[in-house]
Motif scaffolding. Structure first.
Motif, mmCIF file in Angstrom:
data_model
loop_
_atom_site.group_PDB
_atom_site.id
_atom_site.type_symbol
_atom_site.label_atom_id
_atom_site.label_comp_id
_atom_site.label_asym_id
_atom_site.label_seq_id
_atom_site.Cartn_x
_atom_site.Cartn_y
_atom_site.Cartn_z
ATOM 1 N N ASP A 210 -58.619 23.584 17.221
ATOM 2 C CA ASP A 210 -57.187 23.320 17.068
ATOM 3 C C ASP A 210 -56.717 23.958 15.760
ATOM 4 O O ASP A 210 -57.297 23.721 14.695
ATOM 5 N N PRO A 211 -55.645 24.813 15.815
ATOM 6 C CA PRO A 211 -55.203 25.480 14.587
ATOM 7 C C PRO A 211 -54.727 24.497 13.511
ATOM 8 O O PRO A 211 -54.772 24.822 12.326
ATOM 9 N N SER A 212 -54.297 23.298 13.899
ATOM 10 C CA SER A 212 -53.816 22.341 12.891
ATOM 11 C C SER A 212 -54.953 21.475 12.362
ATOM 12 O O SER A 212 -55.561 20.696 13.099
ATOM 13 N N ASP A 213 -55.209 21.579 11.069
ATOM 14 C CA ASP A 213 -56.247 20.746 10.445
ATOM 15 C C ASP A 213 -55.831 19.266 10.457
ATOM 16 O O ASP A 213 -56.685 18.378 10.412
ATOM 17 N N GLN A 214 -54.520 19.009 10.535
ATOM 18 C CA GLN A 214 -54.022 17.620 10.597
ATOM 19 C C GLN A 214 -54.405 16.937 11.905
ATOM 20 O O GLN A 214 -54.303 15.722 12.036
ATOM 21 N N SER A 215 -54.823 17.735 12.893
ATOM 22 C CA SER A 215 -55.128 17.169 14.214
ATOM 23 C C SER A 215 -56.484 16.469 14.228
ATOM 24 O O SER A 215 -56.786 15.729 15.140
ATOM 25 N N ARG A 216 -57.297 16.751 13.216
ATOM 26 C CA ARG A 216 -58.658 16.197 13.236
ATOM 27 C C ARG A 216 -59.096 15.702 11.870
ATOM 28 O O ARG A 216 -58.607 16.157 10.839
ATOM 29 N N ILE A 217 -60.055 14.780 11.894
ATOM 30 C CA ILE A 217 -60.724 14.351 10.672
ATOM 31 C C ILE A 217 -62.064 15.071 10.659
ATOM 32 O O ILE A 217 -62.862 14.917 11.588
ATOM 33 N N ASN A 218 -62.255 15.893 9.638
ATOM 34 C CA ASN A 218 -63.525 16.624 9.523
ATOM 35 C C ASN A 218 -64.550 15.747 8.836
ATOM 36 O O ASN A 218 -64.206 14.962 7.949
ATOM 37 N N LEU A 219 -65.801 15.918 9.195
ATOM 38 C CA LEU A 219 -66.834 15.101 8.547
ATOM 39 C C LEU A 219 -66.959 15.412 7.060
ATOM 40 O O LEU A 219 -67.502 14.609 6.320
ATOM 41 N N LEU A 220 -66.457 16.569 6.640
ATOM 42 C CA LEU A 220 -66.517 16.892 5.216
ATOM 43 C C LEU A 220 -65.197 16.606 4.486
ATOM 44 O O LEU A 220 -65.067 16.920 3.302
#
Ligand code: AMP
Ligand code: TRP
Length: 343
Positions: A210-220
């Motif tokens: 997904d181009p939006s980083d706001q769409s996901r919580i990254n483990l880092l």
């Protein structure tokens, strides 16, 4: 066993799964896969980094090794115990590709033509996709059947690939007249978060691409980023319903309740019993606190491990040796069944 029961594989329970080495892991990977691997691990568990699957789409050669170690770090940081689980990179066990070739000759074109993941990933330009992307599920079947795995915990999106794995096992066993040689593997797709959705769109899966980083919580992600993404997550304006049925037409609310449930080891019904009638002004901060509390130690341990590639490589090397010892006789027997010359 009754007369009607199908000829099922009757061996011991062997758990196997893998994650692609293609970029940063997110909360969907954690709840749909990693956390569940840890919950079911036993002394006969195989968890690998699917680096050969990663290269079905372009990967920068300068990054691939780091990506592979990042997945391995996530396995260890999430709680996989290398004394129980055999952890290794897929490419370090050449039998995966050897069995995949044989399975390429068992699987039918029509079966692969139905794979929705290929359609999604190849998009409008099928003819420009790699052949590897098309035959990706066949390699996945080889990953699983090479170890005669009986149970494969994965997220919902892998269901079709596991059905194909069962079809390949069945056809191989029939074609070569060896009932039960390959097990008819059980997909294990369970719990409240087998399909975590985007934080921006309740109709789209949370995904690395997904181009939006706001769409996901990254483990880092750090604690501030996690809290901010949850605070800004798209929702409707209603308070949470008093019953589970009330979530039916509310995908964003349902997603956050599922995430809470999975992080807290509760059912969605238990979360609704606790938060029903409360607004997102109450629920989102509680979810953010819980997410940070659960993820921060994993993030810290992943960072520590990633700073020490030698420790990760030690685990992967030992795992690969163990995996090869199990894989080699299965491929030798498979070759014999197919009639390939034994020299
Ligand atoms: P991948 O990142 O595609 O290699 O997926 C690794 C594992 O995470 C697989 O078991 C997937 O089914 C699972 N997974 C990926 N995305 C999600 C998601 N949004 N929700 C739940 N599980 C997921
Ligand atoms: N295709 C899986 C994914 O994208 C990764 C994978 C490769 C896998 N081989 C596997 C998962 C074997 C389970 C078993 O998530």
């Amino acid at each position: 066993m009754t007369d009607q029961a199908p000829a099922a594989y009757a061996g011991p329970k062997r758990i196997l799964s893998g994650i692609q080495a293609s970029g940063s892991l997110h909360l969907g990977n954690y709840l749909g896969a990693l956390k569940r691997f840890v919950a079911v691990q036993n002394a006969d568990t195989f968890v690998f980094v699917a680096d050969l699957h990663a290269i079905t789409v372009w990967q920068d050669p300068a990054q691939l090794a780091a990506q592979t170690r990042e997945i391995a770090a996530a396995y260890l940081a999430s709680g996989l115990d290398p004394k129980l689980a055999t952890i290794f990179p897929q490419s370090a066990v050449p039998q995966h590709t050897e069995l995949a070739w044989i399975f390429n000759c068992v699987a039918r074109l029509g079966w692969l033509d139905r794979m929705t993941q290929f359609k999604e990933k190849s998009g409008k330009h099928k003819e420009r996709s790699s052949v590897g992307l098309y035959t990706y599920p066949v390699l996945q079947a080889a990953d699983i059947l090479l170890y005669k795995a009986t149970h494969v915990p994965v997220g919902e999106d892998q269901k079709q690939h596991l059905e194909l794995t069962r079809d390949i096992a069945q056809k191989f066993n029939n074609d070569f007249n060896v009932p039960g040689f390959f097990p008819i593997t059980e997909p294990v797709i369970e719990g409240p978060a087998t399909r975590v959705m985007s934080l921006r769109d309740g109709a789209a899966k949370m995904s690395k691409s997904d181009p939006s980083d706001q769409s996901r919580i990254n483990l880092l992600d750090d604690a501030d980023a996690i809290a901010s993404k949850i605070r800004k997550a798209r929702t409707d304006p209603e308070p949470l319903p008093e019953t589970l049925d009330g979530l039916a037409e509310r995908p964003e609310a349902g997603n956050l309740v599922g995430v809470y449930a999975a992080l807290a080891d509760l059912t969605k019904a238990e979360v609704i019993a606790q938060f029903g009638g409360k607004g997102f002004g109450v629920f989102k901060p509680a979810l953010a606190d819980l997410a940070v509390q659960r993820l921060a130690p994993i993030t810290a341990e992943m960072r520590r491990l990633m700073a020490d590639p030698a420790e990760i490589d030690g685990v992967l090397k030992a795992g690969a040796e163990k995996a090869r010892d199990i894989a080699a006789p299965v491929v030798a027997e498979t070759r014999k069944l197919v009639g390939l010359l034994q020299l």
